[in-house]
Motif scaffolding. Structure first.
Motif, mmCIF file in Angstrom:
data_model
loop_
_atom_site.group_PDB
_atom_site.id
_atom_site.type_symbol
_atom_site.label_atom_id
_atom_site.label_comp_id
_atom_site.label_asym_id
_atom_site.label_seq_id
_atom_site.Cartn_x
_atom_site.Cartn_y
_atom_site.Cartn_z
ATOM 1 N N ARG A 11 0.788 -1.239 0.000
ATOM 2 C CA ARG A 11 0.000 0.000 0.000
ATOM 3 C C ARG A 11 0.817 1.284 0.000
ATOM 4 N N PHE A 12 2.036 1.265 0.484
ATOM 5 C CA PHE A 12 2.821 2.497 0.580
ATOM 6 C C PHE A 12 3.916 2.540 -0.478
ATOM 7 N N VAL A 43 5.233 10.804 -0.994
ATOM 8 C CA VAL A 43 4.776 9.518 -0.460
ATOM 9 C C VAL A 43 3.449 9.175 -1.131
ATOM 10 N N TYR A 45 -0.004 6.394 -0.941
ATOM 11 C CA TYR A 45 -0.769 5.399 -0.213
ATOM 12 C C TYR A 45 -1.825 4.863 -1.156
#
Length: 77
Positions: A11-12, A43, A45
């Motif tokens: 997910r990241f 970043v 997500y």
């Protein structure tokens, strides 16, 4: 422009980006224009495991010291 992306699990993710080029007031004056550069970090997500949609937070800075923060959703990562 160049960008590096790396996933941290399912997910990241993280990204680093940089770019540059000449700036001029007219297209035919680009050869005589000054060059400027910018870069940043971000970043990601992944909102859904089923669909490739990411919530993104990026921070960028240019060679004159101006900076910006971008938050957006919808880009696949």
């Amino acid at each position: 422009m160049t960008e590096y992306r790396h996933r941290l699990g399912t997910r990241f993710g993280v990204t680093a980006f940089a770019g540059g080029g000449p700036v001029a007031s007219r297209l035919d004056a680009l050869a005589d224009g000054t060059s400027h550069f910018a870069g940043g970090l971000g970043v990601r997500y992944r909102v859904s495991k089923r669909f490739p949609v990411a919530l993104s937070l990026d921070w960028a800075i240019n060679d004159t010291g101006d900076s910006a923060t971008y938050i957006y959703i919808g880009q696949a990562f």
